[in-house]
Design a protein around this motif. Sequence first.
Motif, PDB file in Angstrom:
ATOM      1  N   HIS A  33       0.861  -1.187   0.000  1.00  0.00           N
ATOM      2  CA  HIS A  33       0.000   0.000   0.000  1.00  0.00           C
ATOM      3  C   HIS A  33       0.893   1.230   0.000  1.00  0.00           C
ATOM      4  CE1 HIS A  33      -3.594   2.387   0.953  1.00  0.00           C
ATOM      5  NE2 HIS A  33      -2.891   2.988   1.906  1.00  0.00           N
ATOM      6  N   ARG A  34       0.581   2.186  -0.829  1.00  0.00           N
ATOM      7  CA  ARG A  34       1.291   3.456  -0.780  1.00  0.00           C
ATOM      8  C   ARG A  34       0.462   4.418   0.046  1.00  0.00           C
ATOM      9  NH1 ARG A  34       3.619   7.668  -5.359  1.00  0.00           N
ATOM     10  NH2 ARG A  34       5.109   8.644  -3.916  1.00  0.00           N
ATOM     11  N   GLY A  35       0.858   4.577   1.309  1.00  0.00           N
ATOM     12  CA  GLY A  35       0.085   5.384   2.238  1.00  0.00           C
ATOM     13  C   GLY A  35       0.940   6.389   2.967  1.00  0.00           C
ATOM     14  N   TYR A  36       0.299   7.290   3.669  1.00  0.00           N
ATOM     15  CA  TYR A  36       0.996   8.317   4.437  1.00  0.00           C
ATOM     16  C   TYR A  36       0.423   8.399   5.857  1.00  0.00           C
ATOM     17  CZ  TYR A  36       3.789  10.055   0.549  1.00  0.00           C
ATOM     18  OH  TYR A  36       4.711  10.165  -0.457  1.00  0.00           O
ATOM     19  N   GLY A  37      -0.637   9.170   6.062  1.00  0.00           N
ATOM     20  CA  GLY A  37      -1.141   9.394   7.413  1.00  0.00           C
ATOM     21  C   GLY A  37      -2.099   8.325   7.879  1.00  0.00           C
ATOM     22  N   VAL A  38      -2.327   8.313   9.206  1.00  0.00           N
ATOM     23  CA  VAL A  38      -3.300   7.409   9.813  1.00  0.00           C
ATOM     24  C   VAL A  38      -3.871   8.108  11.040  1.00  0.00           C
ATOM     25  CG1 VAL A  38      -1.427   6.213  11.028  1.00  0.00           C
ATOM     26  CG2 VAL A  38      -3.666   5.137  10.863  1.00  0.00           C
ATOM     27  N   ALA A  39      -5.192   8.005  11.224  1.00  0.00           N
ATOM     28  CA  ALA A  39      -5.871   8.575  12.389  1.00  0.00           C
ATOM     29  C   ALA A  39      -6.802   7.528  12.975  1.00  0.00           C
ATOM     30  CB  ALA A  39      -6.661   9.825  12.005  1.00  0.00           C
ATOM     31  N   VAL A  40      -6.925   7.544  14.300  1.00  0.00           N
ATOM     32  CA  VAL A  40      -7.744   6.554  15.012  1.00  0.00           C
ATOM     33  C   VAL A  40      -8.951   7.239  15.619  1.00  0.00           C
ATOM     34  CG1 VAL A  40      -7.771   4.786  16.803  1.00  0.00           C
ATOM     35  CG2 VAL A  40      -5.662   5.216  15.519  1.00  0.00           C
ATOM     36  N   THR A  41     -10.133   6.671  15.364  1.00  0.00           N
ATOM     37  CA  THR A  41     -11.389   7.193  15.874  1.00  0.00           C
ATOM     38  C   THR A  41     -12.203   6.037  16.448  1.00  0.00           C
ATOM     39  OG1 THR A  41     -13.350   8.526  15.280  1.00  0.00           O
ATOM     40  CG2 THR A  41     -12.583   6.925  13.657  1.00  0.00           C
ATOM     41  N   PRO A  42     -13.099   6.293  17.411  1.00  0.00           N
ATOM     42  CA  PRO A  42     -13.943   5.204  17.920  1.00  0.00           C
ATOM     43  C   PRO A  42     -14.854   4.656  16.829  1.00  0.00           C
ATOM     44  CG  PRO A  42     -13.969   7.077  19.419  1.00  0.00           C
ATOM     45  CD  PRO A  42     -13.302   7.543  18.169  1.00  0.00           C
ATOM     46  N   GLY A  43     -15.030   3.344  16.838  1.00  0.00           N
ATOM     47  CA  GLY A  43     -15.938   2.697  15.907  1.00  0.00           C
ATOM     48  C   GLY A  43     -16.987   1.898  16.642  1.00  0.00           C
ATOM     49  N   GLU A  44     -17.837   1.214  15.883  1.00  0.00           N
ATOM     50  CA  GLU A  44     -18.889   0.406  16.478  1.00  0.00           C
ATOM     51  C   GLU A  44     -18.333  -0.736  17.309  1.00  0.00           C
ATOM     52  OE1 GLU A  44     -21.883   2.594  15.697  1.00  0.00           O
ATOM     53  OE2 GLU A  44     -22.516   0.548  16.082  1.00  0.00           O
ATOM     54  N   ARG A  45     -17.150  -1.237  16.927  1.00  0.00           N
ATOM     55  CA  ARG A  45     -16.581  -2.407  17.598  1.00  0.00           C
ATOM     56  C   ARG A  45     -15.178  -2.144  18.112  1.00  0.00           C
ATOM     57  NH1 ARG A  45     -18.404  -7.229  13.375  1.00  0.00           N
ATOM     58  NH2 ARG A  45     -20.480  -6.391  12.899  1.00  0.00           N
ATOM     59  N   GLY A  46     -14.911  -0.920  18.517  1.00  0.00           N
ATOM     60  CA  GLY A  46     -13.586  -0.570  18.990  1.00  0.00           C
ATOM     61  C   GLY A  46     -12.926   0.431  18.059  1.00  0.00           C
TER      62      GLY A  46
ATOM     63  N   ALA B  41      -5.029  15.278  19.561  1.00  0.00           N
ATOM     64  CA  ALA B  41      -5.837  16.001  18.577  1.00  0.00           C
ATOM     65  C   ALA B  41      -5.130  16.073  17.231  1.00  0.00           C
ATOM     66  CB  ALA B  41      -6.140  17.414  19.081  1.00  0.00           C
ATOM     67  N   GLY B  42      -3.900  15.620  17.188  1.00  0.00           N
ATOM     68  CA  GLY B  42      -3.067  15.644  15.991  1.00  0.00           C
ATOM     69  C   GLY B  42      -1.623  15.652  16.437  1.00  0.00           C
ATOM     70  N   SER B  43      -0.827  14.681  15.962  1.00  0.00           N
ATOM     71  CA  SER B  43       0.580  14.622  16.353  1.00  0.00           C
ATOM     72  C   SER B  43       1.300  13.686  15.404  1.00  0.00           C
ATOM     73  CB  SER B  43       0.740  14.141  17.807  1.00  0.00           C
ATOM     74  OG  SER B  43       0.411  12.772  17.938  1.00  0.00           O
ATOM     75  N   GLY B  44       2.561  13.410  15.703  1.00  0.00           N
ATOM     76  CA  GLY B  44       3.352  12.553  14.838  1.00  0.00           C
ATOM     77  C   GLY B  44       3.756  13.333  13.608  1.00  0.00           C
ATOM     78  N   TYR B  45       3.267  12.924  12.469  1.00  0.00           N
ATOM     79  CA  TYR B  45       3.399  13.637  11.204  1.00  0.00           C
ATOM     80  C   TYR B  45       2.328  13.045  10.303  1.00  0.00           C
ATOM     81  CZ  TYR B  45       5.395  15.006   6.651  1.00  0.00           C
ATOM     82  OH  TYR B  45       5.575  15.508   5.393  1.00  0.00           O
ATOM     83  N   LEU B  46       1.364  13.853   9.933  1.00  0.00           N
ATOM     84  CA  LEU B  46       0.222  13.432   9.116  1.00  0.00           C
ATOM     85  C   LEU B  46      -0.784  12.592   9.887  1.00  0.00           C
ATOM     86  CD1 LEU B  46       2.316  12.149   6.051  1.00  0.00           C
ATOM     87  CD2 LEU B  46       1.479  14.477   6.421  1.00  0.00           C
ATOM     88  N   CYS B  47      -0.623  12.439  11.202  1.00  0.00           N
ATOM     89  CA  CYS B  47      -1.315  11.384  11.951  1.00  0.00           C
ATOM     90  C   CYS B  47      -2.045  11.911  13.187  1.00  0.00           C
ATOM     91  CB  CYS B  47      -0.317  10.308  12.375  1.00  0.00           C
ATOM     92  SG  CYS B  47       0.467   9.474  10.980  1.00  0.00           S
ATOM     93  N   GLN B  48      -2.777  10.983  13.803  1.00  0.00           N
ATOM     94  CA  GLN B  48      -3.510  11.256  15.039  1.00  0.00           C
ATOM     95  C   GLN B  48      -3.705   9.927  15.769  1.00  0.00           C
ATOM     96  OE1 GLN B  48      -7.778  12.120  14.891  1.00  0.00           O
ATOM     97  NE2 GLN B  48      -7.341  14.138  15.712  1.00  0.00           N
ATOM     98  N   MET B  49      -3.381   9.903  17.069  1.00  0.00           N
ATOM     99  CA  MET B  49      -3.454   8.679  17.855  1.00  0.00           C
ATOM    100  C   MET B  49      -4.865   8.479  18.421  1.00  0.00           C
ATOM    101  SD  MET B  49      -0.310   8.097  17.259  1.00  0.00           S
ATOM    102  CE  MET B  49       0.755   9.256  16.407  1.00  0.00           C
ATOM    103  N   GLU B  50      -5.075   7.339  19.081  1.00  0.00           N
ATOM    104  CA  GLU B  50      -6.393   7.062  19.655  1.00  0.00           C
ATOM    105  C   GLU B  50      -6.736   8.097  20.729  1.00  0.00           C
ATOM    106  OE1 GLU B  50      -6.773   3.466  21.894  1.00  0.00           O
ATOM    107  OE2 GLU B  50      -4.925   3.761  23.009  1.00  0.00           O
ATOM    108  N   PRO B  51      -8.025   8.442  20.903  1.00  0.00           N
ATOM    109  CA  PRO B  51      -8.419   9.471  21.877  1.00  0.00           C
ATOM    110  C   PRO B  51      -8.587   8.911  23.287  1.00  0.00           C
ATOM    111  CG  PRO B  51     -10.335   8.784  20.629  1.00  0.00           C
ATOM    112  CD  PRO B  51      -9.168   8.014  20.061  1.00  0.00           C
ATOM    113  N   VAL B  52      -7.536   8.266  23.790  1.00  0.00           N
ATOM    114  CA  VAL B  52      -7.543   7.634  25.106  1.00  0.00           C
ATOM    115  C   VAL B  52      -6.210   7.932  25.781  1.00  0.00           C
ATOM    116  CG1 VAL B  52      -7.679   5.447  26.365  1.00  0.00           C
ATOM    117  CG2 VAL B  52      -9.038   5.777  24.301  1.00  0.00           C
TER     118      VAL B  52
END
Length: 464
Positions: A15-28, A409-420
Amino acid sequence: MFTDRSDALANERPHRGYGVAVTPGERGPCALVTGYGPANRLLSWRDGALRDVASPAVADEGRHAIGVAAADLDADGLEELYVHNTDEYGGHTRDTDLLLDPVECPPDGDGIRWRDLYGLGINADRGNFRAGRSVAAMDRYGTGRYGIFVASYDAPSRFYELGDDGELTDMAAAVGLDMNGCGRSLLAGPIVSDSMDLFVGVERGPNRLFRNGSGHYEEVAAEVGVADAGTDARGVTMADGGLAYGTWEGPNRIFEPQGDGTFVDAAPPAFAEPTRVRTLACADFDNDGREELFVHNMGSQNRLFRREGGADDGPDGTDGEWTRIHPGPAEEPRGLGTGAAVADFDGDGTVELLLVHGELAAQPLSLYAAENDDDWLRVRPTTQYGAPARGASVTLETDEWNRTRIICAGSGYLCQMEPVAHFGLGDAAPERLTVRWPDGREATMERPAERAEHEVPHPMAPRF
């Protein structure tokens, strides 16, 4: 340190990817991994693996996604996903951005239906065609309603707020967040005030630090000592109360706060050594009570640091020095690293490290975790509307140390960690936790239970 859990990535392919962000979902937790040409992915833990559950609207195949962040922009208790697309290095692009609004949560838990708010008629002439990098969420008044800052590159940056009718408005100039430069990384949170401030890591120029003063911003990077004009900034994160950021083939920094409101670089030589940094991620991966600082590189081996002695030397756990330790298979010497995110995807109380690649060529995602049996405690603050309270601070007091974590709320580079706020406990016993929201309100919990995730609602949230 880490063990390779990449076999838990179902149907993984290059996969050619860059950023990743984590948000709550229905199952985690769900992780949106951007695709630079290929489709975006939305990874959710199902049947013992992280599986791609992206609908066509989320996948948005064919565009060039790079930075991403989640936040509740419309105060409905659910997070929107803002994806920044850029098909040019700087200036202006042909791609506009994607703002995904969850409009339906079926009772059977079969997923969320998303709509792109840029596709609304009211936003027909409001597309963002400015090339950029990172994205971050900011609640400038502490009302539980977030805006989105987009770090532009060789173009004026954007700060979008959302009206009740779905209309997007760029408020950057009106609130003092307008800057024209080569913005790279972002860190949003209480850095130099008790509200949500914003650090912008800049390439080819001084960094910027915007201090929040009642919802309007003043640029103070040079004043507090973090301008660092001679470096090309990349990933940034909070690490044990300091501001850690990496650079591209230049000295890396760990700015420690001083008592007078300024910062001083305290990076040890092993961390300062130049490399090709992309993303930084900081967490207690092995639950021993000390944070580790992971450096995700492009085309060279990744690095891992631990605050040795910090868990035992003094009440705040910040007297030790960052010492390099071996990351195990997460070293990835041939990895073309771009983004990284931290989350407890499988709900076992140990956070995983998800790595994204693809700077020069497509590579599979990687997933790592540290095997341990130590105790832990997790805290999930929510806003007045029940959404993740990004930018809130959580302080845990134990019988051995005190620690503070900021909800990302935004950190790393292009990214965002889980809100916990995740706390490894080691041998410590929790005594008290305190949550402080961006509006200054606080809540305290005595003797919080170990091996549990505690949701802490905003004091002004409705009670039923």
